[in-house]
Design a protein around this motif. Structure first.
Motif, PDB file in Angstrom:
ATOM      1  N   ILE A   1       0.612  -1.205  -0.061  1.00 29.66           N
ATOM      2  CA  ILE A   1      -0.317  -0.357  -0.080  1.00 29.66           C
ATOM      3  C   ILE A   1       0.919   1.207  -0.132  1.00 29.66           C
TER       4      ILE A   1
ATOM      5  N   CYS B   1       1.617   5.611  -0.819  1.00 31.03           N
ATOM      6  CA  CYS B   1       0.380   6.984  -1.370  1.00 31.03           C
ATOM      7  C   CYS B   1       2.007   8.155  -1.937  1.00 31.03           C
TER       8      CYS B   1
ATOM      9  N   PHE C   1      -3.962   5.190  -2.996  1.00 25.99           N
ATOM     10  CA  PHE C   1      -4.915   5.707  -2.861  1.00 25.99           C
ATOM     11  C   PHE C   1      -4.256   7.520  -2.721  1.00 25.99           C
TER      12      PHE C   1
ATOM     13  N   ARG D   1      -4.373   7.441   7.543  1.00 25.22           N
ATOM     14  CA  ARG D   1      -4.505   6.928   6.062  1.00 25.22           C
ATOM     15  C   ARG D   1      -4.662   5.547   5.369  1.00 25.22           C
ATOM     16  N   LEU D   2      -2.911   5.904   5.317  1.00 21.92           N
ATOM     17  CA  LEU D   2      -1.915   4.525   4.964  1.00 21.92           C
ATOM     18  C   LEU D   2      -2.147   4.000   6.325  1.00 21.92           C
TER      19      LEU D   2
ATOM     20  N   GLU E   1      -4.260   3.676   8.459  1.00 25.41           N
ATOM     21  CA  GLU E   1      -5.607   2.545   8.673  1.00 25.41           C
ATOM     22  C   GLU E   1      -5.616   1.504   7.429  1.00 25.41           C
ATOM     23  N   TRP E   2      -5.757   1.556   6.215  1.00 26.39           N
ATOM     24  CA  TRP E   2      -5.282   0.860   5.073  1.00 26.39           C
ATOM     25  C   TRP E   2      -4.220  -0.751   5.727  1.00 26.39           C
TER      26      TRP E   2
ATOM     27  N   VAL F   1      -6.079  -2.294   8.256  1.00 22.77           N
ATOM     28  CA  VAL F   1      -7.096  -3.475   7.321  1.00 22.77           C
ATOM     29  C   VAL F   1      -6.389  -4.807   6.155  1.00 22.77           C
ATOM     30  N   TYR F   2      -5.554  -3.909   6.045  1.00 24.40           N
ATOM     31  CA  TYR F   2      -5.014  -4.938   4.892  1.00 24.40           C
ATOM     32  C   TYR F   2      -4.238  -6.009   4.917  1.00 24.40           C
TER      33      TYR F   2
ATOM     34  N   LYS G   1     -10.158  -5.150  10.266  1.00 23.69           N
ATOM     35  CA  LYS G   1     -11.520  -4.637   9.574  1.00 23.69           C
ATOM     36  C   LYS G   1     -12.639  -3.411  10.358  1.00 23.69           C
TER      37      LYS G   1
ATOM     38  N   HIS H   1     -11.548   0.578   9.209  1.00 22.90           N
ATOM     39  CA  HIS H   1     -11.656   0.674   7.822  1.00 22.90           C
ATOM     40  C   HIS H   1     -12.137   2.253   8.086  1.00 22.90           C
ATOM     41  N   PRO H   2     -11.188   2.525   6.762  1.00 22.75           N
ATOM     42  CA  PRO H   2     -11.468   4.447   7.138  1.00 22.75           C
ATOM     43  C   PRO H   2     -13.021   4.788   6.509  1.00 22.75           C
TER      44      PRO H   2
END
Length: 146
Positions: free
Chosen positions: A20, A22, A53, A90-91, A93-94, A97-98, A103, A106-107
């Motif tokens: 992931i 950005c 993202f 946000r990075l 958070e992703w 999640v992944y 879960k 999740h943003p």
């Protein structure tokens, strides 16, 4: 950055697939191509298999990180710092999640919860202002009556 990717592509090819990423960019001044730099970087990252993202919510009026966090020179203004923080958050958070399977982080879920808390705080401030206004009006009325 281009030189890094060009010189190391054979070493990292397929090792970055599914990671992931950005983009953050800074230039000498606004209008210096920071958004274009972010878009170009995102294309390179996607070419290496990164999941990329941006952030669609606004940090301040007309200030968002939809391509990535951008600034002229080092981030000095609070909105520029907030943009960088928002994208970094946000990075995280992703990744949670992944990569970590969280879960609940999740943003869309955390953003909605944060928006709800912010709205509650605004309502409390409005109520306190109204209460203070009513109190001062009452005191003024009592002074005028005496």
């Amino acid at each position: 950055m281009k030189r890094f990717w060009d010189q190391n592509s054979d070493k990292i090819w397929s090792k970055t697939d599914g990671k992931i990423a950005c983009a953050f960019s800074s230039s000498g001044g606004y209008g210096g191509g920071t958004e274009t730099a972010c878009l170009s970087m995102l294309i390179v990252l996607m070419n290496f298999g990164f999941l990329t993202f941006g952030v669609t919510d606004y940090v301040a009026t007309k200030f968002t990180a939809h391509y990535g966090a951008i600034t002229a020179r080092a981030p000095r203004d609070e909105q520029e710092k907030d943009s960088c923080r928002r994208l970094g958050h946000r990075l995280c958070e992703w990744i949670a999640v992944y990569v970590l399977g969280r879960k609940d982080l999740h943003p869309l879920l955390t953003t909605k919860a944060n928006e709800h808390q912010a709205e509650e705080a605004k309502q409390k401030k409005r109520a306190a202002r109204k209460e203070n206004f009513e109190k001062s009006r009452k005191e003024q009325h009592q002074e005028d009556s005496s």
